[in-house]
Design a protein around this motif. Sequence first.
Motif, PDB file in Angstrom:
ATOM      1  N   UNK A 144      14.354  35.937 -66.841  1.00  0.00           N
ATOM      2  CA  UNK A 144      13.694  34.636 -66.860  1.00  0.00           C
ATOM      3  C   UNK A 144      14.524  33.571 -66.179  1.00  0.00           C
ATOM      4  N   UNK A 145      14.003  32.355 -66.173  1.00  0.00           N
ATOM      5  CA  UNK A 145      14.702  31.254 -65.523  1.00  0.00           C
ATOM      6  C   UNK A 145      14.201  31.051 -64.113  1.00  0.00           C
ATOM      7  N   UNK A 146      14.353  29.848 -63.617  1.00  0.00           N
ATOM      8  CA  UNK A 146      13.902  29.513 -62.272  1.00  0.00           C
ATOM      9  C   UNK A 146      15.058  29.686 -61.302  1.00  0.00           C
ATOM     10  N   UNK A 147      14.817  30.345 -60.192  1.00  0.00           N
ATOM     11  CA  UNK A 147      15.887  30.595 -59.230  1.00  0.00           C
ATOM     12  C   UNK A 147      15.324  30.545 -57.822  1.00  0.00           C
ATOM     13  N   UNK A 148      16.115  29.997 -56.912  1.00  0.00           N
ATOM     14  CA  UNK A 148      15.714  29.947 -55.510  1.00  0.00           C
ATOM     15  C   UNK A 148      15.845  31.342 -54.904  1.00  0.00           C
ATOM     16  N   UNK A 149      14.783  31.817 -54.269  1.00  0.00           N
ATOM     17  CA  UNK A 149      14.828  33.120 -53.625  1.00  0.00           C
ATOM     18  C   UNK A 149      15.684  33.040 -52.369  1.00  0.00           C
ATOM     19  N   UNK A 150      16.477  34.069 -52.143  1.00  0.00           N
ATOM     20  CA  UNK A 150      17.337  34.120 -50.960  1.00  0.00           C
ATOM     21  C   UNK A 150      16.520  34.676 -49.790  1.00  0.00           C
ATOM     22  N   UNK A 151      15.723  33.804 -49.183  1.00  0.00           N
ATOM     23  CA  UNK A 151      14.832  34.233 -48.110  1.00  0.00           C
ATOM     24  C   UNK A 151      15.607  34.682 -46.879  1.00  0.00           C
ATOM     25  N   UNK A 152      16.747  34.056 -46.613  1.00  0.00           N
ATOM     26  CA  UNK A 152      17.537  34.431 -45.442  1.00  0.00           C
ATOM     27  C   UNK A 152      18.072  35.855 -45.580  1.00  0.00           C
ATOM     28  N   UNK A 153      18.531  36.221 -46.789  1.00  0.00           N
ATOM     29  CA  UNK A 153      19.018  37.588 -47.007  1.00  0.00           C
ATOM     30  C   UNK A 153      17.890  38.598 -46.837  1.00  0.00           C
ATOM     31  N   UNK A 154      16.711  38.240 -47.317  1.00  0.00           N
ATOM     32  CA  UNK A 154      15.560  39.130 -47.149  1.00  0.00           C
ATOM     33  C   UNK A 154      15.260  39.332 -45.669  1.00  0.00           C
ATOM     34  N   UNK A 155      15.303  38.234 -44.917  1.00  0.00           N
ATOM     35  CA  UNK A 155      15.005  38.308 -43.480  1.00  0.00           C
ATOM     36  C   UNK A 155      16.066  39.116 -42.736  1.00  0.00           C
ATOM     37  N   UNK A 156      17.332  38.915 -43.090  1.00  0.00           N
ATOM     38  CA  UNK A 156      18.402  39.662 -42.422  1.00  0.00           C
ATOM     39  C   UNK A 156      18.286  41.157 -42.684  1.00  0.00           C
ATOM     40  N   UNK A 157      17.754  41.506 -43.847  1.00  0.00           N
ATOM     41  CA  UNK A 157      17.574  42.919 -44.179  1.00  0.00           C
ATOM     42  C   UNK A 157      16.379  43.516 -43.453  1.00  0.00           C
ATOM     43  N   UNK A 158      15.361  42.693 -43.207  1.00  0.00           N
ATOM     44  CA  UNK A 158      14.142  43.186 -42.550  1.00  0.00           C
ATOM     45  C   UNK A 158      13.463  42.005 -41.865  1.00  0.00           C
ATOM     46  N   UNK A 159      13.737  41.827 -40.560  1.00  0.00           N
ATOM     47  CA  UNK A 159      13.222  40.638 -39.879  1.00  0.00           C
ATOM     48  C   UNK A 159      11.732  40.704 -39.582  1.00  0.00           C
ATOM     49  N   UNK A 160      11.076  41.794 -39.976  1.00  0.00           N
ATOM     50  CA  UNK A 160       9.622  41.860 -39.792  1.00  0.00           C
ATOM     51  C   UNK A 160       8.871  41.128 -40.899  1.00  0.00           C
ATOM     52  N   UNK A 161       9.580  40.622 -41.921  1.00  0.00           N
ATOM     53  CA  UNK A 161       8.880  39.971 -43.035  1.00  0.00           C
ATOM     54  C   UNK A 161       8.323  38.610 -42.640  1.00  0.00           C
ATOM     55  N   UNK A 162       8.791  38.042 -41.519  1.00  0.00           N
ATOM     56  CA  UNK A 162       8.293  36.735 -41.077  1.00  0.00           C
ATOM     57  C   UNK A 162       7.595  36.899 -39.735  1.00  0.00           C
ATOM     58  N   UNK A 163       6.412  36.336 -39.624  1.00  0.00           N
ATOM     59  CA  UNK A 163       5.710  36.315 -38.349  1.00  0.00           C
ATOM     60  C   UNK A 163       5.141  34.914 -38.119  1.00  0.00           C
TER      61      UNK A 163
END
Length: 467
Positions: A144-163
């Motif tokens: 639980x708890x509110x947390x900022x998602x690490x979108x940059x880490x997600x993108x660095x792992x798989x750059x196809x997640x953003x179009x």
Amino acid sequence: MTKIQIIKPSKQGFVTLTSVVVITSILLIASIGLSLFSTSELQNSFTEAESSRALALAEYCQEKAIYNLTKNSAYQGGETLTPDPTKTDEICNILPVTTYGEPTGAGDAEGSFVLTEKSDWEAGANSGTDLVSVPGDVKIDSSGGSAKLDLLAMYNADNSIIRATADPINRSKVIDNNLATAWSAVALPQTPHSWIIDLKASYSIAYIAINSTISTSAPGMVQILESADDITYNTICAYPLTQGIWNKTNSANECYSGHQHPFNARYLKLYIYNGAQPLGATVSWNVNEFEIYSTASQPITTATNISKANQMTPPVSGAFIVKYAQFTPNETSSQGEIKYRFRKSNWGGSWLGEWSAEKIFTGDPIDLSKIAELMITAKDMADAKYYINVESTFAKSVPTSDPALHDYTVKYITQTGAQNGPTICKLVRSEGKVTHSDNFYLRRLESNSCSLCPVSLDLWREVGRFN
């Protein structure tokens, strides 16, 4: 008394008659010769056409065999194909594939990587994971708890997640934690643009925040939307464009769409549209940062861990991976599920290969040697594109399930010294056959490979031509 008068032909008349006979004979011979020539030429034409068709059939079977080998390195050949079912006189054969040589060369060795420590999992990219409650395990975060998602880490792992439909080269500037950079979109009348991120799992989102600049006072519309399936989108924020900053620090309080918070979503979209302006007018939007904050108000049911690009490296200096053999996870997945995908990368992760299909561990090691996305060619070795990434995706089937990954082992084969690939070779042979009357026309091709990846077969060469 009757008189009979005998008239002797003149010499000139005899010559004339003889000439007629000779000319007629010449014309007859010429006619027969032309007829024979035409028949011979037609026969040659038939032979050439059917021989070419036989070669095309051999090429068809050769391509089919190579394709089958790229999907399954154990493919044995031994097939007869009829490319066109309406032409039963045209077939091609894939002869049995011959394998020779040794799977590993001199100095080659087997090795394995094991990821089991908390630091191993932390080195990769994590989304929705719990690495703390049981150190060394990867689980779904239910704290639980509110947390900022690490979108940059997600993108660095798989750059196809953003179009993005506009300015795609700068699509990651929206999530790079730098207000000095931006993704820009300019919408002409009836020409909208969008930026979409796929979180790869459903999240319970408390709110989103955005910092952006409107570079024109022309009226238009910007929106932030969410979706579970990338098909149906619901509006979170909608705001008419006015010149200046559109800075939303909390969509739950500052947006005008009345969207309920928190909400579950996998896809988030930024959308800019100008449908009210006359031709020639434009609407511009520069987005500096976009942030997503998760909450446990509704429990997260999925999580993902992706190993770091160069995390699994042969421990011996000068050893090069030439083949991946097996993947064996140690998991607890009762009332839940863990799926795995695999791909190649280079050392720094600037180049990432395609993900394989998802695999589920059923008790026996997962055979990596038959996964096409992990096949290592001689060029891959020369370019150092032989590191492995493993994606582990966790899903709960019921709220109380708690799938956990304790460790996994990747087995591989290395070669020391020159990066010239393994010595195992495959010989692929095919033949095309066209039957016409009592004749048949046969063309044969063969390809030879002495590298691990069958797709790198040498150019075909013709080994037979018969009729």
